[in-house]
Write a protein that holds these residues in place. Structure first.
Motif, PDB file in Angstrom:
ATOM      1  N   ASN A  43     -21.342 -15.286  70.618  1.00  0.00           N
ATOM      2  CA  ASN A  43     -21.211 -16.713  70.354  1.00  0.00           C
ATOM      3  C   ASN A  43     -22.284 -17.183  69.376  1.00  0.00           C
ATOM      4  OD1 ASN A  43     -20.244 -19.535  70.996  1.00  0.00           O
ATOM      5  ND2 ASN A  43     -22.350 -19.682  71.732  1.00  0.00           N
ATOM      6  N   THR A  46     -21.466 -15.990  65.871  1.00  0.00           N
ATOM      7  CA  THR A  46     -20.334 -16.753  65.350  1.00  0.00           C
ATOM      8  C   THR A  46     -20.774 -18.143  64.902  1.00  0.00           C
ATOM      9  OG1 THR A  46     -18.829 -15.539  66.804  1.00  0.00           O
ATOM     10  CG2 THR A  46     -18.021 -17.604  65.889  1.00  0.00           C
ATOM     11  N   ARG A  47     -21.668 -18.757  65.673  1.00  0.00           N
ATOM     12  CA  ARG A  47     -22.190 -20.071  65.282  1.00  0.00           C
ATOM     13  C   ARG A  47     -23.040 -19.954  64.019  1.00  0.00           C
ATOM     14  NH1 ARG A  47     -24.383 -23.947  69.905  1.00  0.00           N
ATOM     15  NH2 ARG A  47     -24.317 -25.293  68.079  1.00  0.00           N
ATOM     16  N   THR A  48     -23.786 -18.864  63.878  1.00  0.00           N
ATOM     17  CA  THR A  48     -24.577 -18.690  62.668  1.00  0.00           C
ATOM     18  C   THR A  48     -23.668 -18.562  61.449  1.00  0.00           C
ATOM     19  OG1 THR A  48     -26.211 -17.494  63.990  1.00  0.00           O
ATOM     20  CG2 THR A  48     -26.445 -17.381  61.608  1.00  0.00           C
ATOM     21  N   SER A  50     -20.829 -20.023  61.034  1.00  0.00           N
ATOM     22  CA  SER A  50     -20.417 -21.389  60.703  1.00  0.00           C
ATOM     23  C   SER A  50     -21.549 -22.171  60.054  1.00  0.00           C
ATOM     24  CB  SER A  50     -19.932 -22.117  61.958  1.00  0.00           C
ATOM     25  OG  SER A  50     -18.735 -21.552  62.445  1.00  0.00           O
ATOM     26  N   SER A  94     -27.800 -28.720  64.419  1.00  0.00           N
ATOM     27  CA  SER A  94     -26.935 -27.566  64.664  1.00  0.00           C
ATOM     28  C   SER A  94     -27.710 -26.259  64.548  1.00  0.00           C
ATOM     29  CB  SER A  94     -25.763 -27.570  63.673  1.00  0.00           C
ATOM     30  OG  SER A  94     -24.933 -28.691  63.872  1.00  0.00           O
ATOM     31  N   ASP A  97     -29.838 -25.858  67.617  1.00  0.00           N
ATOM     32  CA  ASP A  97     -28.975 -25.477  68.738  1.00  0.00           C
ATOM     33  C   ASP A  97     -28.692 -23.975  68.707  1.00  0.00           C
ATOM     34  OD1 ASP A  97     -28.778 -27.908  69.955  1.00  0.00           O
ATOM     35  OD2 ASP A  97     -26.794 -28.406  69.199  1.00  0.00           O
ATOM     36  N   ASP A  98     -28.387 -23.471  67.527  1.00  0.00           N
ATOM     37  CA  ASP A  98     -28.122 -22.040  67.402  1.00  0.00           C
ATOM     38  C   ASP A  98     -29.380 -21.222  67.691  1.00  0.00           C
ATOM     39  OD1 ASP A  98     -26.289 -19.910  66.790  1.00  0.00           O
ATOM     40  OD2 ASP A  98     -27.317 -19.631  64.887  1.00  0.00           O
ATOM     41  N   ASN A 101     -29.893 -20.413  71.258  1.00  0.00           N
ATOM     42  CA  ASN A 101     -29.142 -19.266  71.754  1.00  0.00           C
ATOM     43  C   ASN A 101     -29.957 -17.983  71.606  1.00  0.00           C
ATOM     44  OD1 ASN A 101     -26.712 -20.606  72.486  1.00  0.00           O
ATOM     45  ND2 ASN A 101     -26.038 -20.610  70.356  1.00  0.00           N
TER      46      ASN A 101
END
Length: 527
Positions: A43, A46-48, A50, A94, A97-98, A101
């Motif tokens: 996850n 995948t966010r990175t 984006s 954002s 937030d990443d 993780n």
């Protein structure tokens, strides 16, 4: 409100864990109360991916990859550079937030050597995210950041010291990838390299090379960087293949390749707004159509209907332009429209294609600069040519990752040189000075990163002033600065983003004040 402390999700896990001790075994088996590094990593990656698309889009407007199509409004600060503290607040939030993780992965694996690869990946990806932030904001909450409720008003670290710590973090990660004898394979949890830790070591080493080259470009970081470059482990190697994230993108809303979702069509086949409002700039197109460089191979792979259809009515004029607004995006070169669009080559390959995190082209061109400047031993001319060929290779790949049958990157590179026989930006051996060699390397990096990593191209332009522009020119092929710019600089461009309004509201005693997007440069930038 999203900020730089741990997500509410992770806080809730702690709370649930504490409650379980008090309540005994009264646990709902259908409700997850913990997250493992194995589940968080895919996850996070995948966010990175984006995030990389988001940074690319923001910087792409500034560095001349995209321009505003005539007839579209709402782009005031984009074309004037009159940024506010709200302009890139979402980017800041954002990214943090990443980062949370990866912080969670790093902390939860610190005492478990068998999970060492997860710990090392988290270190590398924190550097990846933090570097994107430093390169547009400067000083950041770093050593006191990511501490959750333990410190909700973290101090800001100096950007040079952050960059220097990047090297320590990457070295620690590389050591694990290269030497751990107990770490268990990551397998499917790694959606970038499929658990190949040799590739992770090369990626970390290439990221380290990028960091050190930028440090070496500054007075404050030069001594540290040149020493570290002299001892960089070339035996680990550098990326030779594109680093791609693909968690299994599918033709479903929010689960498509994020570049495709932003610039092509949504899952139902409707043309995206950005795919119509953002169009190629005249400046970047001049590196393909012969105005600056003739590039038949990559031009046809990047721009729809190259060379006859794209230039007319598609290149950033601010008058009403119905054709640019109604046709499908200029960066899709395949057949079909909407849900019937085919898998193809180029930049927008398919809904299910992976997202590039770092191109092999960038890796080779970083090496070329390091060799040319004598930081490390190697053949800069050979690395330069490998970098350009790697750019062709990436563009010629279909969504499967294989070069399309009948396409030959090496042969087309030879054609490229033959079409530009007197241009040292293409024929590296013609560059007569180190400055010309640097210009050739950075210009080819600008071309290779087009529409992929605008944030890296913008950083390299600010660091080196290449590709060259004509300050103050109103000729679209001579500069990518907006004709509506409010910048006070000679080049009419911004040099940074402004800290977000949330920091002024919630961390006012620490956030740097008085920042100006036209004055306060990042530490590695020349004036």
């Amino acid at each position: 409100m999203k900020r730089i402390f741990n997500t509410l999700f992770l806080l809730s896990l702690i709370a649930l864990s504490s409650c379980s001790e008090f309540l005994g075994d009264n646990v709902d088996p259908n409700r997850a109360t913990s997250a493992t590094p194995e589940l968080v990593l895919p996850n996070a990656l995948t966010r990175t991916a984006s995030l990389t698309r988001s940074f690319n889009t923001s910087a792409g407007w500034i560095v001349g990859y995209t321009a505003n199509a005539g007839g579209y409004g709402g782009w005031g600060s984009t074309v004037t550079y009159n940024f506010t503290t709200g302009s890139y607040a979402g980017t800041w939030e954002s990214t943090y937030d990443d980062l949370n993780n990866y912080q969670y992965i790093e902390e939860s694996t610190a005492d478990f050597p068998e999970l060492g690869y997860y710990n090392a990946v988290a270190k590398v990806m924190k550097v990846y995210d933090f570097q994107m932030l430093v390169d547009v904001f400067g000083d950041l909450p770093y050593t006191e950041g990511l501490q959750g409720s333990a410190n909700v008003t973290p101090g800001y670290d100096d950007q040079v010291s952050i960059y220097q710590d990047f090297v320590a973090q990457l070295d620690a990660a590389i050591d694990v990838f290269a030497n751990s004898t107990v770490a268990q394979p990551m397998g499917n949890g790694d959606v970038m390299f499929g658990g190949d830790v040799d590739e992770w070591a090369k990626f970390a080493n290439t990221l380290k090379l990028r960091v050190l080259i930028r440090l070496a470009s500054s007075d404050e970081g030069n001594s540290f960087a040149t020493s570290a470059l002299a001892s960089i482990d070339t035996g680990i190697g550098f990326l030779e293949e594109d680093a791609m994230v693909n968690p299994g993108y599918i033709a479903s809303s929010g689960k498509q390749n994020p570049y495709w979702e932003t610039y092509h069509t949504n899952a139902s086949g409707s043309l995206s707004g950005s795919g119509r409002s953002a169009i190629p700039s005249t400046y970047v197109y001049s590196f393909y159509n012969g105005n600056k460089i003739l590039d038949q191979g990559r031009g046809a792979a990047v721009y729809r209907e190259f060379p006859t259809g794209t230039p007319r009515g598609q290149l950033g004029n601010l008058t009403d332009n119905p054709a640019a607004l109604s046709n499908q995006t200029s960066w899709y070169v395949g057949e079909g429209t909407g849900v019937n669009a085919s898998n193809t080559i180029g930049l927008l390959k398919s809904r299910t294609a992976g997202v590039p995190m770092m191109l092999a082209a960038e890796s080779y061109l970083l090496q070329a600069e390091a060799y040319m400047k004598g930081y490390i031993s190697g053949d800069d001319a050979a690395a330069f040519e490998e970098g350009v060929i790697a750019s062709y290779r990436y563009l010629y790949k279909e969504a499967s990752g294989e070069v399309r049958a009948g396409m030959d990157p090496v042969a087309d590179f030879e054609t490229y040189k033959a079409d530009n026989p007197d241009n040292y930006l293409v024929v590296y051996d013609l560059a007569a000075t180190d400055e010309e060699r640097l210009e050739a390397i950075i210009t080819q990096k600008y071309i290779a990163l087009n529409f992929i990593h605008g944030q890296e191209a913008w950083a390299e332009f600010r660091r080196t002033a290449y590709p060259a522009i004509v300050n103050g020119s109103s000729v679209a092929s001579e500069t990518f600065a907006s004709i509506l710019s409010t910048s006070t600089r000679a080049d009419k461009l911004p040099v940074r983003f402004l800290y977000p309004d949330t920091e002024f509201q919630l961390n006012p005693n620490n956030v740097p004040t008085g920042m100006d997007q036209f004055v306060n440069t990042i530490f590695w930038q020349g004036q």
